[in-house]
Design a protein around this motif. Structure first.
Motif, PDB file in Angstrom:
ATOM      1  N   LEU A  94      40.011  21.323  40.912  1.00 12.59           N
ATOM      2  CA  LEU A  94      41.418  20.926  40.736  1.00 12.59           C
ATOM      3  C   LEU A  94      41.595  19.426  40.924  1.00 12.59           C
ATOM      4  N   ALA A  95      40.789  18.830  41.794  1.00 16.75           N
ATOM      5  CA  ALA A  95      40.904  17.394  42.065  1.00 16.75           C
ATOM      6  C   ALA A  95      40.082  16.554  41.108  1.00 16.75           C
ATOM      7  N   ALA A 105      47.093  24.821  37.182  1.00 10.28           N
ATOM      8  CA  ALA A 105      46.608  25.697  38.247  1.00 10.28           C
ATOM      9  C   ALA A 105      47.001  25.156  39.618  1.00 10.28           C
ATOM     10  N   TYR A 106      46.935  23.829  39.772  1.00 12.90           N
ATOM     11  CA  TYR A 106      47.292  23.220  41.055  1.00 12.90           C
ATOM     12  C   TYR A 106      48.756  23.474  41.393  1.00 12.90           C
ATOM     13  N   LEU A 110      50.798  25.598  44.354  1.00 13.59           N
ATOM     14  CA  LEU A 110      51.863  25.018  45.164  1.00 13.59           C
ATOM     15  C   LEU A 110      53.122  25.876  45.161  1.00 13.59           C
ATOM     16  N   ILE A 111      53.315  26.671  44.103  1.00 14.21           N
ATOM     17  CA  ILE A 111      54.461  27.575  44.087  1.00 14.21           C
ATOM     18  C   ILE A 111      54.397  28.532  45.275  1.00 14.21           C
ATOM     19  N   GLY A 112      53.156  28.858  45.676  1.00 16.55           N
ATOM     20  CA  GLY A 112      52.993  29.730  46.833  1.00 16.55           C
ATOM     21  C   GLY A 112      53.545  29.147  48.116  1.00 16.55           C
ATOM     22  N   ILE A 153      44.672  24.655  49.986  1.00 12.74           N
ATOM     23  CA  ILE A 153      44.311  23.974  48.734  1.00 12.74           C
ATOM     24  C   ILE A 153      45.077  22.671  48.605  1.00 12.74           C
ATOM     25  N   PHE A 154      46.330  22.659  48.999  1.00  8.69           N
ATOM     26  CA  PHE A 154      47.130  21.433  48.963  1.00  8.69           C
ATOM     27  C   PHE A 154      46.483  20.333  49.809  1.00  8.69           C
TER      28      PHE A 154
END
Length: 274
Positions: A94-95, A105-106, A110-112, A153-154
């Motif tokens: 992702l990075a 996907a990232y 973040l919606i989570g 993940i953030f």
């Protein structure tokens, strides 16, 4: 370079001492009350009339805190270990991949962070029931991995975006593949943010009350927060046992935090860049 001690410095130190004292008062009250006998009528800031360690023994035996500590430790260790492995692996592409699917996907992860977990309590409960995971600590492990994955993940993605690419390019020149480059080169460089991910997730998992109460209700397997709640009833509240149990339950978290303190501060300083 020599810095003079001025009146402004003195005022700043005095303010910091006052703030530190204010933060220390709740801890003092908690420890103070945990050493009191049940019939001690002294104020919360006064020292106990008689010091006793019986509260700790009673809390350990009556509340079965030993088993609760084992359950909480298993859930926290397994959940956080899986989070570190899976979140770091997911964050790497992702990075590093600059394509549209990576960005989508990232932001999907973040919606989570925005959706409250209460929305999924009933569907998740029925799913756990159908999978025969109610009353099992492994159901909690699966729940916490999914719940804390977006936040982990953030943190990892922000840290990786600020990490130079030269290390990976050097490993690629030496013939290392993507997987080998990540584990041998990139993952050791993630140590600061990994410490932050560990301590924040351990605190979240360890202190959670609602989820264990819901998924472990009626079973002999309980975590520390739910066990402490058993000392508080409608007619009788054993506050001396509650305070002693709180001190016992806080000790493991404090030990983990002090061991990872420098790493956590480094992670906060650099992990949220980019």
């Amino acid at each position: 370079m020599y810095l003079r001690y001025t009146w402004r410095t003195g005022i700043l130190e005095a303010v910091m001492i006052v703030v530190a004292a204010l933060f220390f008062v709740p801890a003092y009250v908690l420890i103070n009350l945990s050493f009191r006998e049940p019939n001690d009528q002294a104020g919360p800031l006064e020292l106990p009339t008689t010091f006793t360690l019986q509260n700790y023994a009673d809390a350990w035996v009556q509340g079965n805190l030993g088993n609760a500590l084992i359950n909480s430790t298993v859930v926290a260790v397994v959940s956080v270990t899986a989070l570190v492995v899976f979140a770091s692996l997911a964050s790497y592409p992702l990075a590093r991949v600059g394509r549209g699917w990576s960005t989508a996907a990232y932001f999907g992860f973040l919606i989570g962070l925005l959706l409250p977990m209460q929305l999924a309590l009933i569907p998740l409960y029925t799913t756990m029931r159908d999978l025969d995971l109610l009353g099992s600590v492994w159901g909690l492990v699966i729940y916490y991995i999914g719940l804390q994955m977006p936040f982990s993940i953030f943190l990892y993605t922000g840290f990786l975006r600020a990490l130079p690419h030269e290390y990976e390019e050097a490993a690629a020149i030496d013939g290392a593949g993507a997987f080998g480059t990540f584990w041998r080169v990139v993952f050791p460089l993630l140590r600061p943010i990994t410490g932050t991910v560990i301590i924040l997730n351990v605190i979240a998992v360890w202190n959670d009350f609602l989820t264990p109460l819901l998924y472990l209700s009626g079973s002999g397997q309980q975590t520390v927060p739910v066990t402490l709640y058993s000392f508080v009833g409608q007619y009788v509240s054993q506050w001396n046992l509650v305070f002693a149990g709180l001190v016992i339950s806080i000790a493991p978290i404090l030990i983990v935090y002090f061991l990872l303190q420098r790493t956590v501060i480094k992670g906060f300083a650099s992990g949220l860049k980019g």
